[in-house]
Scaffold this motif. Structure first.
Motif, PDB file in Angstrom:
ATOM      1  N   PRO A  66      -8.072  -4.733  -8.649  1.00 15.64           N
ATOM      2  CA  PRO A  66      -9.137  -5.640  -9.366  1.00 15.64           C
ATOM      3  C   PRO A  66      -9.304  -5.765 -10.783  1.00 15.64           C
ATOM      4  CG  PRO A  66      -9.945  -4.062  -7.588  1.00 15.64           C
ATOM      5  CD  PRO A  66      -8.433  -3.724  -7.814  1.00 15.64           C
ATOM      6  N   ASN A  67      -8.806  -4.792 -11.321  1.00 11.74           N
ATOM      7  CA  ASN A  67      -8.659  -4.837 -13.108  1.00 11.74           C
ATOM      8  C   ASN A  67      -7.409  -4.999 -13.393  1.00 11.74           C
ATOM      9  OD1 ASN A  67     -11.643  -4.049 -12.930  1.00 11.74           O
ATOM     10  ND2 ASN A  67     -10.916  -2.124 -12.641  1.00 11.74           N
ATOM     11  N   GLY A  68      -6.413  -5.622 -12.766  1.00 10.65           N
ATOM     12  CA  GLY A  68      -5.030  -5.894 -12.926  1.00 10.65           C
ATOM     13  C   GLY A  68      -4.954  -7.267 -13.446  1.00 10.65           C
ATOM     14  N   SER A  69      -3.868  -7.235 -14.490  1.00  8.57           N
ATOM     15  CA  SER A  69      -3.643  -8.608 -15.043  1.00  8.57           C
ATOM     16  C   SER A  69      -3.026  -9.468 -14.146  1.00  8.57           C
ATOM     17  CB  SER A  69      -2.968  -8.498 -16.263  1.00  8.57           C
ATOM     18  OG  SER A  69      -1.653  -7.809 -15.929  1.00  8.57           O
ATOM     19  N   LEU A  70      -2.469  -9.253 -13.070  1.00 13.82           N
ATOM     20  CA  LEU A  70      -1.639 -10.003 -12.195  1.00 13.82           C
ATOM     21  C   LEU A  70      -2.588 -10.323 -10.755  1.00 13.82           C
ATOM     22  CD1 LEU A  70       1.893  -8.659 -12.526  1.00 13.82           C
ATOM     23  CD2 LEU A  70       0.775 -10.705 -13.689  1.00 13.82           C
ATOM     24  N   LYS A  71      -3.736  -9.966 -10.922  1.00 14.13           N
ATOM     25  CA  LYS A  71      -4.567 -10.149  -9.808  1.00 14.13           C
ATOM     26  C   LYS A  71      -4.684 -11.672  -9.373  1.00 14.13           C
ATOM     27  CE  LYS A  71      -9.036 -10.040 -11.605  1.00 14.13           C
ATOM     28  NZ  LYS A  71     -10.192  -9.333 -11.914  1.00 14.13           N
ATOM     29  N   VAL A  72      -4.373 -12.692 -10.437  1.00 20.12           N
ATOM     30  CA  VAL A  72      -4.563 -13.952  -9.871  1.00 20.12           C
ATOM     31  C   VAL A  72      -3.464 -14.432  -8.985  1.00 20.12           C
ATOM     32  CG1 VAL A  72      -5.851 -14.335 -12.130  1.00 20.12           C
ATOM     33  CG2 VAL A  72      -3.339 -14.628 -12.263  1.00 20.12           C
ATOM     34  N   ILE A  73      -2.295 -13.792  -9.166  1.00 15.82           N
ATOM     35  CA  ILE A  73      -0.845 -14.010  -8.462  1.00 15.82           C
ATOM     36  C   ILE A  73      -1.137 -13.493  -7.016  1.00 15.82           C
ATOM     37  CG2 ILE A  73       1.648 -13.813  -8.115  1.00 15.82           C
ATOM     38  CD1 ILE A  73       1.686 -13.620 -11.289  1.00 15.82           C
ATOM     39  N   TRP A  74      -1.545 -12.330  -6.912  1.00 12.90           N
ATOM     40  CA  TRP A  74      -1.736 -11.598  -5.676  1.00 12.90           C
ATOM     41  C   TRP A  74      -2.635 -10.283  -5.982  1.00 12.90           C
ATOM     42  CZ3 TRP A  74      -0.143  -6.564  -4.029  1.00 12.90           C
ATOM     43  CH2 TRP A  74      -0.685  -6.158  -2.849  1.00 12.90           C
TER      44      TRP A  74
END
Length: 122
Positions: A66-74
């Motif tokens: 939820p706080n990760g920089s790559l959450k927009v990818i998966w």
């Protein structure tokens, strides 16, 4: 003085040469089964609860949580997020492009492959 230095260096070299024990020089053994409780996790009993969930939490959550920089990818949000995206298994087991900056042991890959092959049981 030069002779003393030579003797000292020779003694140090000899000590280092024979410092490894026979046990340390044995052939590298394969990874042992992963255990997360009283029963070892095997390819026969692997589930999300006893293995895969903790692996994804440890290896994926930092970037894809939820706080990760790559959450927009998966975005890793649990079992449903893994089941809903076929790229996950492909990225980890086929192309081996994930996890970035981390590696999986042979045992982890085998258990994860078995988990995917079994239909990702909870």
């Amino acid at each position: 003085m030069k002779k003393q230095n030579s003797i000292f260096l020779l003694a140090m070299f000899g000590t280092l040469l024979f410092a490894c024990s026979k046990k340390q020089a044995e052939e590298i053994k394969p990874d042992s089964p992963i255990t997360t409780g009283p029963t070892p996790v095997t390819t026969a009993n692997v589930t999300y609860t006893n293995f895969a969930g903790a692996l994804f939490q440890t290896k994926c959550n930092n970037c894809h949580g939820p706080n990760g920089s790559l959450k927009v990818i998966w975005e890793f949000t649990g079992l449903a997020s893994i089941k809903s995206d076929a790229r996950v298994a492909n990225s980890i087991l086929v192309t081996k492009t994930m996890p970035k900056g981390s590696t999986l042991t042979v045992s982890e890959r085998e258990l994860l492959q078995a988990w995917f092959d079994k239909g990702m049981p909870e």
